[in-house]
Design a protein around this motif. Structure first.
Motif, PDB file in Angstrom:
ATOM      1  N   ASN A   1       6.012  14.181 -10.976  1.00  0.00           N
ATOM      2  CA  ASN A   1       7.152  13.666 -11.089  1.00  0.00           C
ATOM      3  C   ASN A   1       7.740  13.542  -9.410  1.00  0.00           C
ATOM      4  O   ASN A   1       8.886  13.772  -9.119  1.00  0.00           O
ATOM      5  N   PHE A   2       6.599  12.895  -8.714  1.00  0.00           N
ATOM      6  CA  PHE A   2       6.689  12.796  -7.336  1.00  0.00           C
ATOM      7  C   PHE A   2       6.956  11.305  -6.977  1.00  0.00           C
ATOM      8  O   PHE A   2       6.536  10.370  -7.746  1.00  0.00           O
ATOM      9  N   THR A   3       8.102  10.882  -6.267  1.00  0.00           N
ATOM     10  CA  THR A   3       8.179   9.529  -5.956  1.00  0.00           C
ATOM     11  C   THR A   3       7.551   9.123  -4.837  1.00  0.00           C
ATOM     12  O   THR A   3       7.661   9.560  -3.549  1.00  0.00           O
ATOM     13  N   LEU A   4       6.598   8.137  -5.132  1.00  0.00           N
ATOM     14  CA  LEU A   4       5.787   7.643  -3.857  1.00  0.00           C
ATOM     15  C   LEU A   4       6.484   6.654  -2.993  1.00  0.00           C
ATOM     16  O   LEU A   4       7.213   5.976  -3.448  1.00  0.00           O
ATOM     17  N   ARG A   5       6.364   6.645  -1.668  1.00  0.00           N
ATOM     18  CA  ARG A   5       6.761   5.634  -0.856  1.00  0.00           C
ATOM     19  C   ARG A   5       5.486   4.619  -0.423  1.00  0.00           C
ATOM     20  O   ARG A   5       4.492   4.975  -0.384  1.00  0.00           O
ATOM     21  N   TYR A   6       5.852   3.349  -0.625  1.00  0.00           N
ATOM     22  CA  TYR A   6       5.051   2.343  -0.194  1.00  0.00           C
ATOM     23  C   TYR A   6       5.502   1.619   1.189  1.00  0.00           C
ATOM     24  O   TYR A   6       6.577   1.831   1.751  1.00  0.00           O
ATOM     25  N   THR A   7       4.417   1.035   1.712  1.00  0.00           N
ATOM     26  CA  THR A   7       4.690   0.299   3.122  1.00  0.00           C
ATOM     27  C   THR A   7       5.534  -0.780   3.056  1.00  0.00           C
ATOM     28  O   THR A   7       5.905  -1.264   1.867  1.00  0.00           O
TER      29      THR A   7
ATOM     30  N   MET B   1       0.884  -1.286   0.063  1.00  0.00           N
ATOM     31  CA  MET B   1       0.056   0.042   0.125  1.00  0.00           C
ATOM     32  C   MET B   1       0.762   0.970  -0.027  1.00  0.00           C
ATOM     33  O   MET B   1       2.105   1.245   0.514  1.00  0.00           O
ATOM     34  N   ILE B   2       0.239   2.450  -0.580  1.00  0.00           N
ATOM     35  CA  ILE B   2       0.957   3.623  -0.545  1.00  0.00           C
ATOM     36  C   ILE B   2       0.964   3.886   1.112  1.00  0.00           C
ATOM     37  O   ILE B   2      -0.044   4.191   1.724  1.00  0.00           O
ATOM     38  N   ASP B   3       2.042   4.682   1.327  1.00  0.00           N
ATOM     39  CA  ASP B   3       2.401   5.094   2.714  1.00  0.00           C
ATOM     40  C   ASP B   3       1.545   6.426   2.858  1.00  0.00           C
ATOM     41  O   ASP B   3       1.280   7.430   2.037  1.00  0.00           O
ATOM     42  N   ASN B   4       0.726   6.686   3.995  1.00  0.00           N
ATOM     43  CA  ASN B   4      -0.192   7.825   4.133  1.00  0.00           C
ATOM     44  C   ASN B   4       0.666   9.153   4.115  1.00  0.00           C
ATOM     45  O   ASN B   4      -0.028  10.178   3.582  1.00  0.00           O
ATOM     46  N   ASN B   5       1.851   9.085   4.775  1.00  0.00           N
ATOM     47  CA  ASN B   5       2.543  10.356   4.694  1.00  0.00           C
ATOM     48  C   ASN B   5       2.963  10.753   3.604  1.00  0.00           C
ATOM     49  O   ASN B   5       3.021  12.043   2.911  1.00  0.00           O
TER      50      ASN B   5
END
Length: 562
Positions: free
Chosen positions: A91-97, A1-5
């Motif tokens: 161009n934003f890098t998402l963080r995942y759990t 899942m995508i990190d909420n922050n």
């Protein structure tokens, strides 16, 4: 899942005016922006976007939310898909759990190799000549981002120059690995980029220009690419599909490209596979009519048969189009035969009719064995259809096979009681109690089966009353109300004595109610849309209410009657 922050950080850099401005023409209106709502038809703008609140609201239909909600609603994407689309745009890098990671690096590699393929096309005249010969315009080459893959060595050199590790190339399906050496999977081929429904690159397809036995090759299965769940061109067609409520499934890349070029912009294609159950969620988005448009050769007819069996069993609207004389849609567009294509797609052969015709054609029904085999095939097929569709095509199947429809349906036929579902049966005298009863419509049949089920199993009455009112019944309303009051009624006696009327189990009754209510609310929705006497706000409220009812019913949820 995508990190909420990570999602919150994305929201902070996303400008809702910038996002919505890509889809809607917005004009400054004081501190806000205003435009025509993309979610319903309107002539005067009631759609407002607030840059300070980062929120949109339509005061006509009630739609509203933030940038993510807008992308979800407009693009018909899930929440994670909408976030990933916005992240890509900014161009934003998402963080995942923990245990998951972003696929952003893989997508950037695919974008980079795609740009290189497109640049190669500009330098490779034979590939450009091939596309010109097939009738592909420069606009279509740009729209579908068509490219060219040179030899394996050139591809490996590009990876080295771009400083992309070959292991990563293998992960995204561009490179293969054998005996300690890497090689390019796609060489000397016209390249067709394949995208996810949200428009992200996930793989490539390649077509040979020569006599290679494998005319088309697709990327192998990767974590981004699953050809059984994707449709080529869907990301470009989806807006038109939602608006026109029609989706045309073809056999190949060139068919899609040429159909779009000719104005048929709802065309998509499977990726070297037949339609499967994995495609159904994507096909259902927007609830379009699905037209299967295949070549008229043996392979095309067989593929159309499989598709018709699958789609009719899952209650899709639509039908089949077969292109004859050895032509495919791409050839017909190139020859300028647009009117013929338009006429065929406008009136496809309904799925059930196509399956029945093909089943009869594949058996020699002039022999007892052939007729028996066709009989069992048709009986089995009809059992996969919804009750309404089954009743509609039962007479047609019986007529094509040359049998009585009561025999095909498995229902017992009383002496002196005609086959009520077959207009071509020999009409006999009904019992005196129903001597003036006209040929029953589909709604009558459903109503009578519901009533007879309740006569046999009164405990199911609450299920019906929770979802229906007597006003929903047509010509059988008086009989239904008499049943509720516990009174005798002429129609109740006739229904109880008629063995040709089906008695449903609890599960079958639920299915019947789902289909019955869908038809009822669809008709009610059409009536509301045509009613100019209703106040606008009340009209919009009812439209949204009935649309929600229909959506829930299609998901298998019985909607409580209000």
């Amino acid at each position: 899942m995508i990190d909420n922050n990570s999602i919150e950080q994305l929201k902070q850099i996303v400008d809702i005016v910038d996002v919505i401005g890509n889809y809607v023409e917005l004009k400054k209106n004081g501190a806000n922006f205003k435009g025509l709502c993309p979610f319903h038809d309107e002539k005067s703008p009631s759609f407002v976007v607030s840059p300070t609140k980062q929120f949109y609201k339509c005061f006509g239909c009630g739609a509203g939310g933030d940038a993510i909600k807008f992308v979800m609603e407009f693009e018909k994407l899930s929440y994670p898909e909408a976030i990933e689309k916005l992240a890509s745009q900014y161009n934003f890098t998402l963080r995942y759990t923990k245990g998951e990671h972003s696929s952003g690096q893989e997508r950037r590699i695919l974008e980079t190799i795609g740009q290189w393929y497109r640049a190669n096309l500009e330098r490779h005249q034979p590939a450009k000549d091939y596309l010109k010969k097939r009738g592909v315009s420069l606009a279509s080459i740009e729209k579908f981002e068509i490219g060219y893959a040179p030899g394996s060595d050139a591809t490996l050199q590009f990876f080295q120059k771009a400083m992309i590790p070959p292991q990563k190339g293998e992960e995204v399906g561009i490179l293969g690995h054998d005996n300690g050496r890497y090689y390019a999977r796609l060489i000397n081929r016209i390249i067709f980029p394949i995208h996810s429904p949200s428009g992200m690159p996930v793989g490539f397809g390649g077509r040979t220009m020569g006599d290679h036995p494998a005319k088309y090759i697709n990327s192998p299965q990767t974590k981004l690419f699953n050809k059984s769940r994707l449709l080529y061109g869907y990301h470009l067609a989806k807006e038109s599909i939602y608006r026109k409520k029609r989706l045309v499934v073809t056999e190949g890349y060139m068919d899609v490209i040429m159909l779009h070029q000719a104005g048929f912009d709802t065309a998509v294609a499977t990726l070297g596979t037949a339609l499967t159950g994995d495609h159904l969620p994507l096909l259902k988005k927007g609830e379009p009519e699905v037209v299967v448009a295949y070549d008229g050769d043996i392979a095309g007819v067989n593929a159309a048969m499989k598709a018709a069996l699958l789609l009719s069993a899952h209650n899709f609207e639509g039908g089949v189009v077969l292109f004859s004389k050895g032509l495919d849609p791409a050839d017909m567009v190139a020859k300028g035969d647009i009117e013929t294509i338009e006429a065929l797609i406008a009136k496809p052969i309904p799925y059930a009719q196509f399956v029945i015709d093909q089943t009869v054609a594949r058996h020699d029904i002039h022999t007892p064995k052939g007729k028996e085999d066709a009989f069992h095939s048709l009986k089995s097929y009809l059992s996969t259809l919804s009750p309404f569709v089954q009743e509609k095509y039962l007479p047609y199947a019986a007529l094509r096979l040359g049998v009585n429809s009561a025999m095909l349906s498995g229902r017992k036929q009383q002496t002196g009681v005609p086959d009520r579902y077959n207009r071509h049966s020999n009409t006999q005298t009904r019992p005196a109690i129903a001597s003036n009863t006209p040929f029953l419509t589909l709604a009558d049949v459903a109503e009578e089966s519901i009533i007879k089920t309740l006569l046999n199993t009164p405990s199911l009455t609450d299920m019906v009353l929770d979802t229906m009112d007597s006003s929903m019944f047509g010509s059988r309303r008086e009989a239904f109300e008499a049943f509720l009051r516990g009174e005798e009624h002429e129609d109740l006696l006739r229904i109880e004595l008629d063995d040709s009327i089906i008695v449903y189990s609890e599960e079958e009754l639920k299915k019947q109610l789902l289909y019955f209510l869908q038809r009822y609310y669809k008709k009610a929705l059409d009536n509301i849309k045509k009613d100019d006497r209703l106040p606008f706000e009340q009209k919009i409220f009812k439209i949204r209410k009935y649309q929600d009812y229909i959506h829930r019913l299609k998901r298998g949820e019985l909607v409580p009657y209000e």
